[in-house]
Design an enzyme around this catalytic site. Structure first.
Site, mmCIF file in Angstrom:
data_model
loop_
_atom_site.group_PDB
_atom_site.id
_atom_site.type_symbol
_atom_site.label_atom_id
_atom_site.label_comp_id
_atom_site.label_asym_id
_atom_site.label_seq_id
_atom_site.Cartn_x
_atom_site.Cartn_y
_atom_site.Cartn_z
ATOM 1 N N THR A 152 88.518 23.319 6.580
ATOM 2 C CA THR A 152 89.336 24.261 7.325
ATOM 3 C C THR A 152 88.553 24.912 8.432
ATOM 4 O OG1 THR A 152 88.723 25.980 5.764
ATOM 5 C CG2 THR A 152 90.741 24.783 5.329
ATOM 6 N N LYS A 187 81.733 28.374 10.812
ATOM 7 C CA LYS A 187 82.459 29.183 11.782
ATOM 8 C C LYS A 187 83.949 29.146 11.452
ATOM 9 C CE LYS A 187 84.011 28.366 15.472
ATOM 10 N NZ LYS A 187 85.355 28.907 15.144
ATOM 11 N N GLU A 195 90.584 36.486 12.336
ATOM 12 C CA GLU A 195 90.945 37.152 13.590
ATOM 13 C C GLU A 195 91.698 38.454 13.327
ATOM 14 O OE1 GLU A 195 91.220 33.453 16.713
ATOM 15 O OE2 GLU A 195 93.012 33.992 15.583
ATOM 16 N N ASN A 230 96.339 35.996 19.318
ATOM 17 C CA ASN A 230 97.042 34.718 19.402
ATOM 18 C C ASN A 230 98.227 34.757 20.361
ATOM 19 O OD1 ASN A 230 95.876 32.725 17.209
ATOM 20 N ND2 ASN A 230 95.762 34.785 16.368
ATOM 21 N N THR A 239 83.165 30.968 18.328
ATOM 22 C CA THR A 239 84.129 31.137 19.421
ATOM 23 C C THR A 239 84.707 32.550 19.323
ATOM 24 O OG1 THR A 239 85.779 30.031 18.044
ATOM 25 C CG2 THR A 239 84.667 28.700 19.704
#
Length: 483
Positions: free
Chosen positions: A244, A233, A338, A478, A204
């Protein structure tokens, strides 16, 4: 499969179609993640070849779940051929708000005890959490239809059973998924590219596909080569509590269902459960593993005896192999956190027990002050000491003298193997060479060693955690998530 970040669905299956469940995550300005080129700094983590377990087929396709215009796969199937006696095991999120898919998977593993569970179907970019009865109906329909397609198209009588792992907020495009199953089945194979495309299919906000494979031998069969392979992933909502992220692992070694579950649970505790990006444990995550014995079909399988004082040499050897393999997969997740620019290893030494050391390492790995300091290339040990100082408050380890200021040392270890930099020595701040500090913090890999018993004895247990820095890009990703 993370609730805010993953939008991935996972589904275990065995003999007859069972139930399924999935995930949703809505992207706007970050919809482009799916087709962006792999960053140059990450290309070294993507294998160009591999050695894959016998008897497993892997397929992927694009059925339009990803936002319009993205061409990467979004539906993935990993399955063992029915001719092999296959078993499955899973570790699932312990979040108190698990997705229905997690509950269904847990139920499947419990009912079957892992026997006949042959594989996983997964989709990315759409979840099924918080979609009520309609969402559950979609999951069951997806499971049933997938099983029917595989049964019709198989020359080996495949009749799979599914359950899945998912995220929530919006229902699956179930008609598109069902229409894509025949193509998915046609795309199945055993080559490296099949595995690599499957790894892409569960991505993603990941910036690169995560795939690993290796060969190994067992003490009882030193001349037989076994293989293990896995895809994983995760780029956000990463913090361990029995899975997780999404991980799918396959091996052609012969293993009993009870042994496989024990091996996976133990390995997860020292790998996937030792990583953290921002400290949030997802509602949907799962790591699942399958063993079909195809490399040694007549050999007695590795077994687990709960009453035995020690396990077999094969069990012990494979446990070590699996821990190392899963740790490598888990570290790939952290390297793709991220917005991350640093890969951080937290090593705690001198703990009275492994759980105590692991808990301390996990608290340091979640310290926003420390992680932002690393991003700013400031190795100020105060952030480490602050996290260490409160790490045992209100825990079972509090008040036991585990942390002694006069014996505690903190050092940073250069990635090039040079001499470590001591920032705190037995509770006292040390003067350091600022030039060396600057050189150290320019590196991508940073290791912090916390020695709780720096008395020269070498006593105590060691625990390791892996994390990354918190950056401006993380906040942007985010903060703009649904804008």
């Amino acid at each position: 499969m993370m609730y805010r970040v993953s939008r991935t669905v996972t589904t275990c299956f065995r003999k007859k179609p069972l139930r399924i469940n999935i995930q949703y995550r809505s992207f706007t300005k970050f919809d482009s993640f799916g087709d962006t080129p792999i960053p140059a700094s990450k290309q070294r983590f993507v294998p160009t070849s591999g050695t894959y377990p016998k008897g497993f087929l892997v397929g992927s396709t694009n059925v339009g779940i990803k936002p319009s215009g993205l061409s990467q796969p979004d539906l993935v199937l990993v399955t063992s051929e029915e001719q092999w006696e296959t078993c499955g095991a899973a570790v699932l999120t312990k979040n108190e708000f698990p997705a229905p898919s997690v509950l269904v998977t847990r139920e499947l593993i419990k009912e079957s005890r892992g026997r006949g569970v042959r594989g996983v179907v997964a989709n990315s970019w759409c979840a099924n959490l918080l979609t009520g009865e309609k969402g559950l109906e979609d999951s069951r329909k997806m499971s049933k239809e997938a099983g029917m397609v595989l049964e019709e198209g198989s020359t080996k009588g495949k009749d799979p059973n599914y359950s899945d792992l998912g995220m929530g907020g919006q229902r699956l495009p179930i008609d598109d998924i069902i229409q894509g199953f025949p193509k998915l089945h046609q795309n199945m194979g055993t080559a490296h590219n099949h595995w690599l495309q499957a790894a892409r299919g569960i991505c993603t906000t990941d910036t690169f596909p995560k795939l690993s494979s290796r060969t190994f031998t067992l003490p009882s069969l030193p001349n037989t080569k076994f293989s293990i392979a896995g895809i994983t992933k995760g780029a956000g909502m990463i913090h361990p509590n029995m899975a997780t992220t999404l991980g799918i692992i396959c091996t052609d070694a012969p293993i009993t269902p009870s042994a496989l579950q024990q091996l996976l649970s133990t390995a997860a505790d020292k790998s996937y459960n030792c990583i953290s990006i921002e400290g949030d444990t997802s509602t949907n995550d799962m790591v699942t593993m399958f063993a079909n014995g195809a490399a040694a079909p007549t050999h007695s399988p590795i077994d687990f005896d709960i009453l035995a004082a020690s396990q077999s040499a094969d069990f012990i050897a494979f446990q070590r192999i699996l821990i190392e393999f899963m740790a490598d997969l888990a570290k790939l997740v952290v390297r793709d956190g991220e917005g991350a620019t640093k890969f951080i290893t937290i090593r705690v030494r001198g703990a009275p027990t492994y759980p105590a050391g692991k808990h301390i390492a996990s608290v340091i790995a979640r310290s926003v002050l420390f992680k932002m300091g690393v991003y700013g290339k400031d190795p100020n040990p105060i952030g480490v000491l602050a996290a260490l100082g409160y790490s045992l408050m209100d825990t079972e380890f509090a008040g036991k003298g585990i942390i002694n200021r006069e014996l505690t040392s903190v050092s940073f270890v250069p990635a090039d193997g040079a001499e470590e930099l001591n920032f705190v020595k037995r509770g006292k701040l040390m003067e350091v060479d600022e030039l060396r500090v600057k050189e150290l913090m320019e590196k991508e890999d940073v290791e912090v060693v916390v020695d709780l018993r720096d008395d020269g004895s070498g006593n105590g247990e060691e625990a390791i955690y892996w994390t990354c820095d918190i950056t401006h890009e993380f906040v942007t990703i985010n903060g703009d998530f649904r804008n």
